[in-house]
Design a protein around this motif. Structure first.
Motif, PDB file in Angstrom:
ATOM      1  N   ARG A 119       0.836  -1.195   0.000  1.00 57.36           N
ATOM      2  CA  ARG A 119       0.000   0.000   0.000  1.00 57.36           C
ATOM      3  C   ARG A 119       0.875   1.250   0.000  1.00 57.36           C
ATOM      4  O   ARG A 119       2.058   1.194   0.292  1.00 57.36           O
ATOM      5  CB  ARG A 119      -0.924  -0.004   1.231  1.00 57.36           C
ATOM      6  N   SER A 289      -0.999  -2.609  -9.852  1.00 60.09           N
ATOM      7  CA  SER A 289      -1.366  -3.018  -8.504  1.00 60.09           C
ATOM      8  C   SER A 289      -0.222  -3.821  -7.897  1.00 60.09           C
ATOM      9  O   SER A 289       0.714  -4.216  -8.592  1.00 60.09           O
ATOM     10  CB  SER A 289      -2.652  -3.856  -8.521  1.00 60.09           C
ATOM     11  N   ASP A 291       0.449  -7.162  -5.397  1.00 64.09           N
ATOM     12  CA  ASP A 291      -0.099  -8.350  -4.751  1.00 64.09           C
ATOM     13  C   ASP A 291       0.867  -8.760  -3.640  1.00 64.09           C
ATOM     14  O   ASP A 291       1.825  -9.504  -3.870  1.00 64.09           O
ATOM     15  CB  ASP A 291      -0.250  -9.474  -5.783  1.00 64.09           C
ATOM     16  N   PHE A 310     -13.971   3.045  -5.431  1.00 64.90           N
ATOM     17  CA  PHE A 310     -13.233   2.264  -4.434  1.00 64.90           C
ATOM     18  C   PHE A 310     -14.002   2.229  -3.121  1.00 64.90           C
ATOM     19  O   PHE A 310     -14.965   2.976  -2.922  1.00 64.90           O
ATOM     20  CB  PHE A 310     -11.838   2.848  -4.209  1.00 64.90           C
ATOM     21  N   PRO A 365      -4.290   2.007  -3.116  1.00 66.34           N
ATOM     22  CA  PRO A 365      -4.644   1.574  -1.759  1.00 66.34           C
ATOM     23  C   PRO A 365      -3.635   2.100  -0.740  1.00 66.34           C
ATOM     24  O   PRO A 365      -2.427   2.105  -0.981  1.00 66.34           O
ATOM     25  CB  PRO A 365      -4.583   0.043  -1.858  1.00 66.34           C
ATOM     26  N   LYS A 384      -9.078   1.368   0.336  1.00 64.21           N
ATOM     27  CA  LYS A 384      -8.890  -0.044   0.673  1.00 64.21           C
ATOM     28  C   LYS A 384      -8.873  -0.934  -0.560  1.00 64.21           C
ATOM     29  O   LYS A 384      -7.915  -1.654  -0.807  1.00 64.21           O
ATOM     30  CB  LYS A 384     -10.007  -0.501   1.624  1.00 64.21           C
ATOM     31  N   GLU A 385      -9.942  -0.922  -1.327  1.00 66.72           N
ATOM     32  CA  GLU A 385     -10.008  -1.755  -2.537  1.00 66.72           C
ATOM     33  C   GLU A 385     -10.665  -0.995  -3.675  1.00 66.72           C
ATOM     34  O   GLU A 385     -11.527  -0.143  -3.458  1.00 66.72           O
ATOM     35  CB  GLU A 385     -10.750  -3.060  -2.266  1.00 66.72           C
ATOM     36  N   TRP A 387     -12.293  -0.780  -7.761  1.00 68.11           N
ATOM     37  CA  TRP A 387     -12.918  -1.543  -8.840  1.00 68.11           C
ATOM     38  C   TRP A 387     -12.886  -0.739 -10.142  1.00 68.11           C
ATOM     39  O   TRP A 387     -12.960   0.483 -10.145  1.00 68.11           O
ATOM     40  CB  TRP A 387     -14.343  -1.949  -8.496  1.00 68.11           C
TER      41      TRP A 387
END
Length: 388
Positions: A119, A289, A291, A310, A365, A384-385, A387
């Motif tokens: 993050r 992003s 992971d 988000f 994030p 946080k997340e 889309w």
């Protein structure tokens, strides 16, 4: 969805005779604030946070007196000495409070933890909330400092709504933009509670930076000739933060899962980054992003960086008053971004769903998302997340 338009009332500044605690960094803004208030007839008390826990030789201290490149670092010694000298010359009571342990826990550890989780953190936001407008004020009270107002050199304003927020009777103290929009610092201040803002004032609220320098030079302030700090930590110290747990190398892949190269640890990357990837592709690639679970850095074309919205967590609202229905507002998803229109609606717990009116690029994030209504900060949370 209701449309709620709120007007705001700018709160009055300290007046002659008021006891004013001034947070001083050694820079031109806070130094000028202290002098302006003294000339106004206020009883000014200067206070500075000591954050640096390292040791410096006399020679190293002398070599660092000429510059200041960050809030945290060994340059702190010279800044404190300049504040002390200024206050002595002006007859201003001055205190230094040692907050290095709290800073390491609330800011440095947070910074490291967020990057290692894939993050992008906001250390300045956490420093303002937990130290400058938190632990430092608590320390002042512990040593017996009583004050009517606490002032800093931030470019922002303190306001109250002209009517209750969201149909309530609550009219909390709130952060609003300053006259000089190019120096706007409201994004960094959004987490400060209203009960603290009650005594906070920003005397530079109606001034432009050029006016600040002009007035500081008129008064002959040495701080007017200093370089402004840009980072929260001295660049040479940044690698040392991660020495206790060196980055774990892993794969760089595209959004379809193809391996394109290797990374040197996810803490070295952030969403939207292009430089320093060390990969070859027929078109520009950016960090899409991270992971953290699988230790992967995912890259994509620029057009794949856009998101429709988000979920934000750890949300705070002005005066702890939150809307009971979906609202429209402006939102900033990073300091340098322009506010854009969005819709905000409640999710579970302290989570809120943000939907952009137009897709936005490189939503990261860990970054703060700050909401504005008619120029004032109404709330904000941590991304946080996302889309698409």
């Amino acid at each position: 969805m209701g449309k709620i338009i709120v007007g705001y009332i700018l709160q009055e500044m300290p007046k002659a005779g008021d006891r004013v605690l001034v947070g001083m960094s050694g820079g031109v803004d806070s130094t000028l604030v202290a002098l302006m208030l003294k000339k106004k007839g206020c009883k000014v008390i200067g206070i500075t946070m000591s954050l640096w826990s390292g040791k410096l030789s006399t020679a190293e201290r002398e070599s660092r007196k000429a510059h200041k490149d960050a809030c945290y670092g060994p340059d702190e010694f010279a800044d404190i000495e300049e504040c002390r000298a200024f206050c002595k010359e002006e007859g201003i009571e001055y205190h230094v409070v040692d907050l290095h342990e709290i800073y390491e826990k609330k800011v440095l550890e947070y910074f490291k933890s967020e990057y290692r989780s894939g993050r992008t953190p906001n250390p300045c936001i956490m420093c303002n909330r937990n130290l400058k407008f938190g632990a430092m004020l608590e320390a002042a009270k512990e040593i017996g400092i009583d004050y009517d107002y606490f002032c800093t050199g931030h470019y922002a304003a303190i306001v109250k709504p002209d009517k209750g927020l969201w149909g309530s009777r609550e009219r909390p103290f709130m952060i609003s933009g300053a006259t000089d929009l190019s120096k706007d610092q409201t994004y960094f201040l959004y987490r400060i509670p209203s009960d603290i803002l009650k005594k906070v004032r920003f005397p530079l609220a109606t001034m432009n930076k050029s006016e600040v320098f002009e007035l500081a030079r008129k008064y002959g302030l040495k701080a007017a000739e200093k370089k402004e700090s840009q980072d929260f930590i001295s660049p040479e110290l940044l690698p040392q933060l991660f020495e206790d747990k060196p980055g774990l190398p892993g794969d760089i892949i595209d959004i379809d899962g193809h391996k394109l190269g290797r990374h040197r640890g996810i803490e070295h990357y952030t969403v939207g980054q292009r430089k320093g990837l060390g990969i070859s592709a027929p078109y520009p690639m950016y960090v899409h992003s991270i992971d953290a679970k699988n230790n992967l850095v995912v890259v994509s074309k620029d057009e794949d960086l856009f998101a429709k919205g988000f979920i934000a967590e750890d949300f705070v609202w002005a005066g702890e008053v939150q809307p009971s229905e979906k609202i429209s507002a402006l939102i900033k998803i990073r300091l340098a971004s322009k506010p854009v229109l969005c819709e905000v609606e409640k999710e579970a717990g302290q989570n809120w769903k943000i939907t952009f009116n137009k897709p936005q690029r490189a939503v990261a994030p860990g970054q703060s998302a700050v909401l504005y209504l008619e120029g004032a900060v109404i709330g904000g949370g941590i991304i946080k997340e996302i889309w698409s």
